[in-house]
Design an enzyme around this catalytic site. Structure first.
Site, PDB file in Angstrom:
ATOM      1  N   LYS A   1      39.122   6.166  33.442  1.00 37.47           N
ATOM      2  CA  LYS A   1      37.512   5.993  32.417  1.00 37.47           C
ATOM      3  C   LYS A   1      37.291   6.570  33.106  1.00 37.47           C
ATOM      4  CE  LYS A   1      35.297   5.415  28.937  1.00 37.47           C
ATOM      5  NZ  LYS A   1      34.712   4.772  27.131  1.00 37.47           N
TER       6      LYS A   1
ATOM      7  N   ASP B   1      38.110  -1.620  27.980  1.00 38.04           N
ATOM      8  CA  ASP B   1      36.978  -0.773  26.776  1.00 38.04           C
ATOM      9  C   ASP B   1      37.038  -1.716  25.439  1.00 38.04           C
ATOM     10  OD1 ASP B   1      35.139   0.815  25.641  1.00 38.04           O
ATOM     11  OD2 ASP B   1      36.771   2.534  26.396  1.00 38.04           O
ATOM     12  N   ASP B   2      35.928  -1.604  24.684  1.00 39.79           N
ATOM     13  CA  ASP B   2      35.400  -2.909  23.606  1.00 39.79           C
ATOM     14  C   ASP B   2      36.541  -3.364  22.935  1.00 39.79           C
ATOM     15  OD1 ASP B   2      34.235  -0.549  23.316  1.00 39.79           O
ATOM     16  OD2 ASP B   2      34.848  -0.030  21.684  1.00 39.79           O
TER      17      ASP B   2
ATOM     18  N   CYS C   1      29.731   1.436  25.682  1.00 38.48           N
ATOM     19  CA  CYS C   1      30.108   2.145  27.496  1.00 38.48           C
ATOM     20  C   CYS C   1      29.852   2.507  28.418  1.00 38.48           C
ATOM     21  CB  CYS C   1      31.013   3.245  27.020  1.00 38.48           C
ATOM     22  SG  CYS C   1      32.387   2.303  25.196  1.00 38.48           S
TER      23      CYS C   1
ATOM     24  N   ASP D   1      33.982  -3.871  29.035  1.00 37.24           N
ATOM     25  CA  ASP D   1      32.958  -2.897  29.168  1.00 37.24           C
ATOM     26  C   ASP D   1      32.201  -3.737  27.896  1.00 37.24           C
ATOM     27  OD1 ASP D   1      33.832  -1.812  26.671  1.00 37.24           O
ATOM     28  OD2 ASP D   1      32.982   0.155  27.606  1.00 37.24           O
ATOM     29  N   ASN D   2      32.372  -4.049  26.473  1.00 33.67           N
ATOM     30  CA  ASN D   2      31.190  -4.622  25.458  1.00 33.67           C
ATOM     31  C   ASN D   2      32.224  -5.320  24.774  1.00 33.67           C
ATOM     32  OD1 ASN D   2      31.927  -0.841  25.288  1.00 33.67           O
ATOM     33  ND2 ASN D   2      32.068  -2.719  23.177  1.00 33.67           N
TER      34      ASN D   2
ATOM     35  N   LYS E   1      30.111  -5.619  19.400  1.00 27.16           N
ATOM     36  CA  LYS E   1      29.563  -3.842  19.958  1.00 27.16           C
ATOM     37  C   LYS E   1      28.414  -3.557  19.322  1.00 27.16           C
ATOM     38  CE  LYS E   1      30.907   0.364  21.246  1.00 27.16           C
ATOM     39  NZ  LYS E   1      32.317   1.759  21.580  1.00 27.16           N
TER      40      LYS E   1
ATOM     41  N   HIS F   1      39.995   1.058  23.121  1.00 33.22           N
ATOM     42  CA  HIS F   1      38.821   1.799  22.174  1.00 33.22           C
ATOM     43  C   HIS F   1      39.909   2.165  21.252  1.00 33.22           C
ATOM     44  CE1 HIS F   1      35.933   4.708  21.494  1.00 33.22           C
ATOM     45  NE2 HIS F   1      35.104   3.668  22.420  1.00 33.22           N
TER      46      HIS F   1
ATOM     47  N   HIS G   1      33.045   8.373  32.494  1.00 30.63           N
ATOM     48  CA  HIS G   1      32.568   8.423  31.204  1.00 30.63           C
ATOM     49  C   HIS G   1      30.501   8.213  32.393  1.00 30.63           C
ATOM     50  CE1 HIS G   1      30.772   7.063  27.705  1.00 30.63           C
ATOM     51  NE2 HIS G   1      30.720   7.941  27.865  1.00 30.63           N
TER      52      HIS G   1
HETATM   53 CA    CA Z   1      33.419   0.102  25.769  1.00 29.79          CA
END
Ligand code: CA
Length: 489
Positions: free
Chosen positions: A127, A31-32, A71, A286-287, A311, A228, A129
């Site tokens: 996660k 994540d990130d 995300c 994810d990014n 991001k 993240h 989301h």
């Molecule tokens: Ca993310």
């Protein structure tokens, strides 16, 4: 006795004849994570030996993309194998356990829903989301098993758990936080679950249990929220990076290190149970990593390597991510695959390998295996597309070029030659009017069957929800009837 012996022999033969040789599939999502923040993309400081081994003994996708630079929408694209613009889910959902309208649209299918009918055991750990109310719960969206959190983020240490979200700031103003689920206890399926160590480690150990216990082919979505923010890591891991001066970056690197150690735990479980060779593992982010804003350089902890911005951006740093695949039984080792691929391809690959359900809306991705193995020549995608909420920024990338309108209020589109200028340093829009036309046409064709986003971005949603409560209570107060005194004759 004879009969029993014959029967056992038959059973044994049948097992061997009809042994299920379909691979297990694990999609590991960070994540990130900054593009340049793992060993296999060139980071010299962070220790990611497990990921580096998977990369070097598997396939490195040199041009691996996700479908959105942040995300929620990126995860919606990944889990359905369809551009999230097809169903208008282009925002980060708020954790909203009572809103039965707020989540991944119910007429979309996750890869879990496509693999369950094929006899796969499906799990998501980490996660979610994609909606926090019952209809959107992972157990109702194709996953037999869930351990993790329904919100967009979570704190990393158990002592942060606090079921009371502060709806008011200390000074009494409303708090429009995006992530009120951050402090919620973890769930196992629909029940509260134990959470007694660093979150990334807890998720990894649970994933190790899942892969060991599974007695049929499985598909596991291991969706870490690391690295993240909140930036939190075990002290002993942070101390490994004492040479890094910026405390935020030091902690962030430790979070990546801890995630890699967790991935090591999962790999060990696969090896111990004899499943490693026939398990297809994908790893990606994810990014991109959080990008620097002028004046806020001290707030930046991620490094997107040679990629521009990060991001939230339509430039490469937003959605060009570290992306690998590893499968000893089915993929070559030590391959660098150059053509653009997408997180959309994970669903299509999983469905093809599992013999999954292809009914319903069409997938936008392709099965990557024959491309990587060289059975199909040519590129998996003639073009990839991006769009943020209601078209405020957009992008189309072909193997040769990229045409985009950057986010954050840019008014002029840009065009880059991705063969000779992969890091987008030279905007050639004035020199290539024809290419600009062609790319615009591709994007318009793609966009023609997309849907408008109707959901609200998390902070705005929360604001609206508090206004609704206010209106409701005002109405109730106005309608309330005064109770009359009791009359006595
Ligand atoms: Ca993310």
């Amino acid at each position: 006795m004879k009969f029993h012996f014959a029967l056992s022999l038959l059973t044994l033969l049948a097992t061997q004849l009809f042994a299920d040789t379909r691979p297990n599939i694990i999609i590991m999502l960070a994540d990130d994570l900054g593009y340049g923040d793992v060993g296999f993309t060139g980071n010299q400081i962070v220790e990611t030996p497990n990921l580096d081994r998977l990369a070097n003994e598997g396939v490195i996708f040199q041009n691996g993309y996700v479908t959105h630079p942040y995300c929620g929408p990126s995860r919606a694209g990944l889990i359905t194998g369809r551009y999230q613009a097809r169903f208008g889910m282009e925002i980060n959902l708020t954790y909203s356990p009572y809103d039965i309208h707020s989540g991944l649209p119910l007429d979309e299918k996750t890869f879990g829903q496509r693999l369950q009918p094929a006899g796969y055991q499906t799990g998501i750990i980490g996660k979610w989301h994609l909606g926090a109310s019952y209809p959107f719960h992972p157990n109702n969206r194709g996953f037999d098993y869930f351990y993790g959190f329904l919100s967009g983020g979570h704190d990393y240490f158990p002592d942060s758990v606090n079921t009371h979200h502060p709806l008011l700031l200390p000074d009494g103003r409303p708090h429009y936080s995006a992530n009120e689920g951050v402090y919620q206890p973890l769930l196992r399926n629909t029940n509260a679950a134990e959470f007694d160590e660093y979150l990334t480690t807890a998720l990894s150990k649970d994933a190790a249990r899942f892969v060991k216990d599974s007695d049929k082919p499985f598909c596991l979505y291991l969706a870490y929220n690391a690295p993240h923010a909140s930036l939190e890591a075990p002290k002993e891991v942070i101390d490994k990076y004492s040479q890094v001066e910026n405390k935020k970056r030091r902690t962030y690197l430790a979070m990546i290190d801890a995630m890699d150690q967790g991935i090591g735990i999962v790999i060990e479980a696969l090896k111990e149970s004899g499943k490693f060779d026939n398990t297809l593992i994908f790893f990606l982010s994810d990014n991109g990593g959080v990008q620097s804003k002028p004046g806020y350089e001290h707030e930046v902890w991620a490094d997107n390597g040679p990629l521009r911005n990060g991001k939230g951006s339509m430039r490469e740093g937003g959605s060009h991510v570290p992306f690998i695949a590893h499968w000893p039984k089915g993929l070559p080792s030590g391959i660098i695959y150059p053509h653009p691929v997408s997180s959309l391809d994970l669903s299509a690959t999983a469905v093809a390998l599992a013999g999954g359900d292809t009914s319903g809306k069409p997938l936008d991705g392709v099965n990557l295996i024959p491309y990587v193995n060289g059975e199909i020549k040519g590129v998996p995608h003639e073009a990839l597309f991006w769009r943020t909420t209601n078209g405020t920024s957009w992008c189309v990338r072909t193997p040769e070029a990229k045409f985009l309108l950057e986010s954050h209020g840019a008014t002029e589109p840009e065009l880059y030659d991705m063969v000779n200028d992969p890091y987008e340093s030279n905007n050639i829009i004035a020199e290539r009017p024809e290419q600009r036309q062609q790319l615009a046409q591709l994007w318009n064709e793609w966009n023609a069957i997309n849907e408008t986003t109707f959901l609200l971005q998390s902070g705005n949603y929360q604001k609206k929800r508090l206004q609704m409560y206010e209106a409701l209570h005002k109405e109730l107060q106005e309608k309330a009837k005064k109770i009359q005194p009791i009359t006595v004759e």
